[in-house]
Scaffold this active site. Structure first.
Site, PDB file in Angstrom:
ATOM      1  N   SER A   1       0.814  -1.215   0.000  1.00 55.70           N
ATOM      2  CA  SER A   1       0.000   0.000   0.000  1.00 55.70           C
ATOM      3  C   SER A   1       0.846   1.263   0.000  1.00 55.70           C
ATOM      4  CB  SER A   1      -0.906   0.020   1.233  1.00 55.70           C
ATOM      5  OG  SER A   1      -1.692  -1.138   1.297  1.00 55.70           O
ATOM      6  N   GLN A   2       0.215   2.349  -0.461  1.00 55.61           N
ATOM      7  CA  GLN A   2       0.853   3.671  -0.443  1.00 55.61           C
ATOM      8  C   GLN A   2       1.098   4.074   1.029  1.00 55.61           C
ATOM      9  OE1 GLN A   2      -1.792   6.686  -1.872  1.00 55.61           O
ATOM     10  NE2 GLN A   2      -0.259   8.303  -1.739  1.00 55.61           N
TER      11      GLN A   2
END
Ligand code: SAH
Length: 244
Positions: free
Chosen positions: A94-95
């Site tokens: 994930s970011q």
């Protein structure tokens, strides 16, 4: 092949050590820049989340976890860009901004029991562990569960447990949990997860149909067991899969 003389060997070793040292320094500098960027973004988070700047403990956790050790070797130079990256098997890490946001929304206290669905690389798991909580993480792809376990051990997060299973059903033997975080998008909020949340507990989960815009949803269970949900902001996650 001619053998190296001791002096040549020492020179070779020195160059090697200097390079490794420089890379580690680069990573630390890049990680600090990332934390600064997330700190700025945290002050601008949409009003609907109720967040006014991220908790300093969450930012410190992002600043401590070596994200480069959770991404494939070739992508390490990009490890501290604020974006998701491929980790194989069609999945993504994930970011970092979203990791910070979801972690912040759980309002964790040290010693709490946390369930994570979608271990993936193990990066979000490590960020949770930094906050002193006990993390139980479930991953549906066996190879990812194994590599996440290895990366977490290498980076010193030995207190987390990673299980290879379909996280839709939660982890009844370890329930109830103070907080639950789901990092894959579900078509609906899985009832077993709501059941495994303690009264006063919080769950953060992306909800939405495949290929559609998903909403990050905060689920809260009140002291009397009543459940409320709030849509916070649009997000893009890989789908929550089901084991047949
Ligand atoms: N938090 C992870 C994100 C990984 S992407 C990270 O930062 O690296 C989402 C992960 O959820 C993928 O690894 C995917 O295999 C996993 N997943 C999808 N459906 C699942 C399910 N039903 N149970 C457990 N894990 C699941």
């Amino acid at each position: 092949m001619s053998r190296l003389r001791p002096s040549e060997f020492m020179a070779f070793l020195a160059v090697l050590i200097l390079n490794v040292g420089a890379a580690a320094g680069d990573y630390a500098a890049a990680r600090k820049e990332l934390v600064d960027e997330i700190t700025r973004d945290g002050r601008r988070v949409s009003l609907s989340t109720g967040i006014r700047g991220f908790d300093a403990r969450v930012l410190a956790a992002i600043g401590n976890v070596p994200r480069h050790q959770f991404v494939p070797m070739l992508l390490r130079p990009a490890a501290y860009a604020n974006r998701p990256l491929p980790i194989g098997h069609g999945q993504t890490i994930s970011q970092p901004y979203i990791v910070a946001l979801m972690t912040d929304l759980l309002e964790l206290q040290a010693g709490q029991q946390v369930l994570e669905i979608g271990t993936g690389s193990g990066y979000q798991t490590a960020v949770l562990a930094e906050l002193g909580v006990r993390v139980h993480s479930i991953e549906i792809i066996e190879a990812l569960a194994n590599s996440a376990r290895a990366h977490l051990a290498e980076t010193g997060y030995s207190g987390v447990v990673v299980r290879w299973a379909d996280g839709y059903h939660g982890w009844p033997e370890r329930a109830p949990f103070d907080a639950i975080i789901v990092t894959a998008a579900a078509s609906h909020i899985p009832p077993p997860l709501v059941a495994q949340l303690k009264p006063g507990g919080r769950m953060v989960i992306p909800v939405g149909a495949r290929f559609a815009v998903q909403q990050l949803v905060l689920v809260q269970k009140a002291a009397d067991g009543g459940v409320s949900t709030r849509q916070l902001l649009p997000v893009a996650f890989v789908p929550l899969r089901r084991r047949r």
